[in-house]
Scaffold this motif. Structure first.
Motif, short mmCIF file in Angstrom:
data_model
loop_
_atom_site.label_atom_id
_atom_site.label_comp_id
_atom_site.label_asym_id
_atom_site.label_seq_id
_atom_site.Cartn_x
_atom_site.Cartn_y
_atom_site.Cartn_z
N ARG A 35 0.80 -1.23 0.00
CA ARG A 35 0.00 0.00 0.00
C ARG A 35 0.83 1.28 0.00
N PRO A 105 -10.27 8.59 -0.06
CA PRO A 105 -8.94 8.56 -0.69
C PRO A 105 -8.74 9.75 -1.61
N VAL A 106 -7.53 10.27 -1.63
CA VAL A 106 -7.17 11.40 -2.50
C VAL A 106 -6.23 10.89 -3.57
N ASP A 107 -6.55 11.09 -4.82
CA ASP A 107 -5.66 10.72 -5.91
C ASP A 107 -4.64 11.81 -6.10
N ALA A 108 -3.36 11.40 -6.11
CA ALA A 108 -2.29 12.39 -6.27
C ALA A 108 -1.73 12.35 -7.66
#
Length: 108
Positions: A35, A105-108
């Motif tokens: 992860r 969740p944050v997509d980077a």
């Protein structure tokens, strides 16, 4: 989730398969589908041999490096087995941990 916080210790000048060892381990973690892994550069420290490792302005080769990961028991066992199969000598700390994700969740 319960598992472990695994911290691996190395130095910037250590290499494996033509790459900086710390970068190789982070790449391995990605390849294994773990992860995440965080690579931290240390300012200074010493190991079991009492040899002093530090970051110097002109020479950073001996700079301490730490790789931190939050892993399930199975992931931790698989990673340590893989590192041992590679013939690597690494000091590590394996601490029981509870971990999870707060919020979306944050997509980077």
């Amino acid at each position: 989730m319960n598992g472990y916080q695994l911290t691996l210790y190395t130095q910037q000048n250590r290499r494996h398969e033509g790459k900086m060892l710390a970068d190789w381990i982070v790449g391995l973690a990605m390849d294994m589908g773990l992860r995440g892994a965080t690579l931290v550069s240390g300012i200074e420290g010493f190991g079991h041999t009492k040899h002093f490792h530090s970051h110097h302005f002109f020479e950073m080769a001996d700079q301490p490096m730490l790789i931190l990961m939050a892993l399930s028991e199975a992931e931790c066992d698989a990673l340590l087995k893989r590192l041992e199969e590679e013939g690597l000598t690494l000091f590590y700390v394996k601490v029981p941990a509870e971990f999870g994700l707060l919020g979306a969740p944050v997509d980077a």
